[in-house]
Design a protein around this motif. Structure first.
Motif, PDB file in Angstrom:
ATOM      1  N   GLN A  40       0.834  -1.203   0.000  1.00  0.00           N
ATOM      2  CA  GLN A  40       0.000   0.000   0.000  1.00  0.00           C
ATOM      3  C   GLN A  40       0.870   1.255   0.000  1.00  0.00           C
ATOM      4  OE1 GLN A  40      -3.268   0.506  -0.192  1.00  0.00           O
ATOM      5  NE2 GLN A  40      -3.202   2.712   0.198  1.00  0.00           N
ATOM      6  N   PHE A  41       1.965   1.229   0.777  1.00  0.00           N
ATOM      7  CA  PHE A  41       2.802   2.409   0.939  1.00  0.00           C
ATOM      8  C   PHE A  41       3.714   2.650  -0.262  1.00  0.00           C
ATOM      9  CE2 PHE A  41       0.969   2.993   4.809  1.00  0.00           C
ATOM     10  CZ  PHE A  41       1.629   3.855   5.667  1.00  0.00           C
ATOM     11  N   LYS A  42       3.801   1.698  -1.166  1.00  0.00           N
ATOM     12  CA  LYS A  42       4.617   1.912  -2.365  1.00  0.00           C
ATOM     13  C   LYS A  42       3.975   2.911  -3.321  1.00  0.00           C
ATOM     14  CE  LYS A  42       5.202  -2.363  -3.722  1.00  0.00           C
ATOM     15  NZ  LYS A  42       5.720  -3.524  -4.503  1.00  0.00           N
ATOM     16  N   LYS A  43       2.703   3.218  -3.078  1.00  0.00           N
ATOM     17  CA  LYS A  43       2.029   4.194  -3.925  1.00  0.00           C
ATOM     18  C   LYS A  43       2.639   5.581  -3.699  1.00  0.00           C
ATOM     19  CE  LYS A  43      -2.325   1.608  -3.784  1.00  0.00           C
ATOM     20  NZ  LYS A  43      -3.753   1.626  -3.395  1.00  0.00           N
ATOM     21  N   GLU A  44       2.635   6.373  -4.735  1.00  0.00           N
ATOM     22  CA  GLU A  44       3.286   7.687  -4.677  1.00  0.00           C
ATOM     23  C   GLU A  44       2.396   8.722  -3.991  1.00  0.00           C
ATOM     24  OE1 GLU A  44       6.344   8.616  -5.501  1.00  0.00           O
ATOM     25  OE2 GLU A  44       6.831   6.534  -5.923  1.00  0.00           O
ATOM     26  N   LYS A  45       2.411   8.734  -2.691  1.00  0.00           N
ATOM     27  CA  LYS A  45       1.720   9.759  -1.920  1.00  0.00           C
ATOM     28  C   LYS A  45       2.392   9.873  -0.566  1.00  0.00           C
ATOM     29  CE  LYS A  45      -2.034   8.941   0.304  1.00  0.00           C
ATOM     30  NZ  LYS A  45      -3.426   8.689   0.740  1.00  0.00           N
ATOM     31  N   LYS A  46       2.058  10.894   0.184  1.00  0.00           N
ATOM     32  CA  LYS A  46       2.655  11.105   1.493  1.00  0.00           C
ATOM     33  C   LYS A  46       1.734  10.540   2.564  1.00  0.00           C
ATOM     34  CE  LYS A  46       4.961  14.524   4.370  1.00  0.00           C
ATOM     35  NZ  LYS A  46       5.399  15.946   4.496  1.00  0.00           N
ATOM     36  N   TYR A  47       2.310   9.803   3.508  1.00  0.00           N
ATOM     37  CA  TYR A  47       1.546   9.147   4.557  1.00  0.00           C
ATOM     38  C   TYR A  47       1.952   9.684   5.921  1.00  0.00           C
ATOM     39  CZ  TYR A  47       0.431   5.692   0.940  1.00  0.00           C
ATOM     40  OH  TYR A  47       0.005   5.074  -0.208  1.00  0.00           O
ATOM     41  N   ARG A  48       1.015   9.557   6.861  1.00  0.00           N
ATOM     42  CA  ARG A  48       1.302   9.896   8.254  1.00  0.00           C
ATOM     43  C   ARG A  48       1.017   8.668   9.112  1.00  0.00           C
ATOM     44  NH1 ARG A  48      -0.580  15.245  11.774  1.00  0.00           N
ATOM     45  NH2 ARG A  48       0.704  14.736  13.590  1.00  0.00           N
ATOM     46  N   ILE A  49       1.991   8.293   9.950  1.00  0.00           N
ATOM     47  CA  ILE A  49       1.926   7.064  10.727  1.00  0.00           C
ATOM     48  C   ILE A  49       1.941   7.390  12.214  1.00  0.00           C
ATOM     49  CG2 ILE A  49       3.094   4.877  11.241  1.00  0.00           C
ATOM     50  CD1 ILE A  49       4.418   5.104   8.470  1.00  0.00           C
ATOM     51  N   LEU A  50       1.110   6.671  12.974  1.00  0.00           N
ATOM     52  CA  LEU A  50       1.131   6.731  14.437  1.00  0.00           C
ATOM     53  C   LEU A  50       1.558   5.366  14.957  1.00  0.00           C
ATOM     54  CD1 LEU A  50       0.544   7.993  17.208  1.00  0.00           C
ATOM     55  CD2 LEU A  50      -1.851   7.306  16.922  1.00  0.00           C
ATOM     56  N   ASP A  51       2.692   5.316  15.638  1.00  0.00           N
ATOM     57  CA  ASP A  51       3.219   4.078  16.209  1.00  0.00           C
ATOM     58  C   ASP A  51       2.983   4.119  17.716  1.00  0.00           C
ATOM     59  OD1 ASP A  51       4.640   1.882  17.090  1.00  0.00           O
ATOM     60  OD2 ASP A  51       6.422   2.288  15.867  1.00  0.00           O
ATOM     61  N   LEU A  52       2.135   3.226  18.220  1.00  0.00           N
ATOM     62  CA  LEU A  52       1.814   3.202  19.646  1.00  0.00           C
ATOM     63  C   LEU A  52       2.806   2.365  20.449  1.00  0.00           C
ATOM     64  CD1 LEU A  52      -2.080   2.857  19.520  1.00  0.00           C
ATOM     65  CD2 LEU A  52      -0.701   4.930  19.799  1.00  0.00           C
TER      66      LEU A  52
END
Length: 215
Positions: A40-52
């Motif tokens: 999913q993350f290989k797509k060309e867009k910017k992501y925001r991740i929350l690691d608990l």
């Protein structure tokens, strides 16, 4: 102030004497859910991740190959060491999560890494944490969790280090066992109504991986 005891305090009966303790040496297992996330993350867009979970360099390095920002909270450790009033004293779960996980109103995460944290929450804690996280989710947000299928689990959460796009290293922090809530579909329907299971993978190591999708 009174420590909010439910976190890790209701461990239930002692595990049977003949049940083997969790291994202390790190072990590596395949992760089908992680591979879904990777693709999913290989797509060309910017992501925001929350690691608990705790800050682990290997996990940060893994996600650094994508266009993303990561917020790391180590929520279980914070809750275990934080002094605050209990709900019986008029202090709410909502207030706790607002205080410990404060984000600007417009913040939205694309991926939330819960790891095995949900196994260590009582039902009301589980419900209110998910409600709080829902405020910072958008349609399509993924929540990754590992739910134990065993009767007993280590008394504290594991640390999970990403090895590559389809393998996780499990680092166990205790050989002492406690009763596992063994959450399942009925519980998820009741405790996280705005999330649905989009992927579920039963592993051979006593866990089932879940990817929950926010709608």
């Amino acid at each position: 102030m009174i420590k909010w005891l439910p976190f890790g305090s209701k461990s239930g009966d002692e595990p049977p004497k003949d049940e083997e303790p969790a291994p202390i040496e790190p072990v590596v297992h395949r992760s089908l859910a992680l591979n879904v996330i990777y693709n999913q993350f290989k797509k060309e867009k910017k992501y925001r991740i929350l690691d608990l979970g705790p800050a682990l360099g290997g996990n940060v390095d893994f996600f650094s190959q994508f266009r993303c920002t990561i917020s790391i909270e180590d929520l279980y450790s914070t809750l275990s060491s934080f002094d605050y009033l209990s709900p019986e004293d008029g202090f709410s779960y909502e207030a706790v999560f607002n205080y410990l996980l404060p984000y600007v109103r417009k913040a939205r995460f694309d991926l939330i890494l819960a790891w095995d944290l949900l196994n260590y929450l009582e039902r009301e804690e589980f419900k209110h944490l998910i409600m709080h996280l829902g405020r910072y989710s958008r349609s399509g947000t993924l929540l990754f969790g590992l739910i134990s299928t065993q009767n007993h689990i280590p008394e504290t959460p594991c640390n999970f280090r990403i090895v590559d796009d389809e393998r996780l290293e499990y680092r166990f922090n205790s050989s002492v066992l406690k009763t596992c809530p063994k959450y399942g579909k009925t519980d998820f329907d009741a405790l996280m109504p705005n999330f649905r299971v989009c992927n579920s993978f039963l592993l051979r190591n006593g866990f089932r991986e879940y990817l929950f999708l926010y709608e």
